[in-house]
Enzyme design. Structure first.
Site, mmCIF file in Angstrom:
data_model
loop_
_atom_site.group_PDB
_atom_site.id
_atom_site.type_symbol
_atom_site.label_atom_id
_atom_site.label_comp_id
_atom_site.label_asym_id
_atom_site.label_seq_id
_atom_site.Cartn_x
_atom_site.Cartn_y
_atom_site.Cartn_z
ATOM 1 N N ASP A 82 -48.571 28.396 -70.399
ATOM 2 C CA ASP A 82 -48.768 26.950 -70.530
ATOM 3 C C ASP A 82 -50.182 26.541 -70.096
ATOM 4 O OD1 ASP A 82 -47.657 24.507 -71.233
ATOM 5 O OD2 ASP A 82 -47.060 24.030 -69.180
ATOM 6 N N HIS A 215 -45.239 17.027 -74.283
ATOM 7 C CA HIS A 215 -45.537 17.376 -72.891
ATOM 8 C C HIS A 215 -45.037 16.253 -71.976
ATOM 9 C CE1 HIS A 215 -48.149 20.989 -73.072
ATOM 10 N NE2 HIS A 215 -48.104 20.678 -74.356
ATOM 11 N N THR A 240 -42.190 19.420 -63.639
ATOM 12 C CA THR A 240 -42.080 18.768 -62.323
ATOM 13 C C THR A 240 -40.625 18.664 -61.861
ATOM 14 O OG1 THR A 240 -44.075 17.531 -62.844
ATOM 15 C CG2 THR A 240 -42.708 16.656 -61.064
HETATM 16 P P1 13P Z 1 -43.742 17.522 -66.464
HETATM 17 O O1 13P Z 1 -44.246 18.229 -65.254
HETATM 18 O O2 13P Z 1 -44.096 16.070 -66.436
HETATM 19 O O3 13P Z 1 -42.309 17.771 -66.712
HETATM 20 O O4 13P Z 1 -44.557 18.097 -67.716
HETATM 21 C C1 13P Z 1 -44.361 19.419 -68.096
HETATM 22 C C2 13P Z 1 -45.345 19.851 -69.106
HETATM 23 O O5 13P Z 1 -45.704 19.118 -70.009
HETATM 24 C C3 13P Z 1 -45.836 21.226 -69.009
HETATM 25 O O6 13P Z 1 -46.805 21.510 -69.948
#
Ligand code: 13P
Length: 291
Positions: A82, A215, A240
């Site tokens: 990622d 995302h 998150t």
């Molecule tokens: P969050 O941390 O807001 O869930 O986003 C995850 C993300 O887009 C990882 O690339």
């Protein structure tokens, strides 16, 4: 199951109008929890690692664990890198057994973003079964090493999106449409649904070729998630939420069991908590029984 890359899995999702959860993991307990929950629900799965956890455990270790788990799992599972801003590290992870790579050159100017993304695509496609995600516009918030201030965030230009897809050769596209990494400041963040619809129409029309990524999944309201999926988002990133679950559960367990010194019990508590979150997302994204 044979090892599949994310593109094949996501094209099916786009056509059938559901999304696959792409869950960021930082350690083996999270990894196991995510795989176990998806297996129990017969859901396709994308496991993601940001660059820091990938380097901490070593990409070849993540790659080997993933390849072993995926080969024996009854569901299709991908391993995705990622938001990697470093072309060389993208190649390292592709060599180490990741099946999907995100080169994030979204903070570069348009032509440099195209150049870097194209270089990663060429490398991964020559290697074989590795698909590539690219991003245009910038997603605000913090995801590992990528930090974008709110006033720096830029939405994806639909005209540029088509050129970007055509000139890079990407397999999967992440257009910035107002979602953000981390915890949203407002319960109803301002998202540009029309922009997503326009981009989906321009790139895919009635014949999906390039799956679209959303995302910043954490904190979006259920009706918003469903709308984004109905407009063509077929890879849904969640990070998150799972980090909070890991840390809050660990804290709660230790606080209420001060005489317990069996670390496996903390792991079990964390695993159950993460599995509950994965089940929540699988229900919302509509991917149960789509393996
Ligand atoms: P969050 O941390 O807001 O869930 O986003 C995850 C993300 O887009 C990882 O690339």
């Amino acid at each position: 199951m044979p090892i599949v890359n994310a593109k094949e899995m996501l094209l099916k999702a786009t056509k059938e109008k559901y999304a696959v959860g792409a869950f960021n993991v930082t350690n083996l307990i999270q990894l196991e929890a995510v795989v176990e929950a998806a297996t129990e629900r017969n859901a396709p799965l994308i496991i993601q690692t940001s660059v820091t956890p990938s380097k901490f455990l070593k990409p070849e270790v993540f790659g080997a664990i993933y390849q072993t788990m995926a080969a024996s799992a009854p569901i299709p599972i991908c391993l995705h890198l990622d938001h990697c801003t470093d072309v060389a590290y993208c190649k390292t992870c592709a060599d180490a057994g990741y099946t999907n790579i995100m080169i994030d050159a979204s903070k570069q100017n348009f032509s440099e973003n195209i150049n870097q993304t194209r270089e990663v695509c060429q490398y991964c496609h020559e290697l074989g079964n590795v698909s590539v995600e690219g991003e245009l516009g910038t997603v605000s918030g913090i995801e590992d090493q990528v930090k974008v201030a709110e006033d720096e965030a830029a939405l994806c230009d639909p005209g540029e999106a088509l050129k970007f897809v055509n000139e890079t050769g990407i397999d999967i596209f992440a257009p910035a449409i107002g979602t953000a990494h981390g915890v949203y400041k407002s319960k109803n963040p301002k998202l540009d649904f029309d922009r997503l619809a326009q981009i989906a129409q321009l790139i895919n029309g009635d014949d999906p070729k390039i799956p679209l990524v959303i995302h910043g999944g954490t904190g979006l309201q259920p009706d918003v998630v469903k709308k984004l999926v109905s407009l063509g988002g077929s890879k849904f990133n969640v990070s998150t939420d799972l980090k909070h679950s890991l840390i809050d559960t660990t804290h709660e367990y230790i606080s209420s069991h001060r005489d317990e010194y069996n670390p496996g019990k903390i792991d079990m508590a964390v695993k159950e908590a993460i599995k509950a979150r994965i089940n929540y997302w699988i229900d919302l994204l509509g991917c149960a029984d789509k393996a």
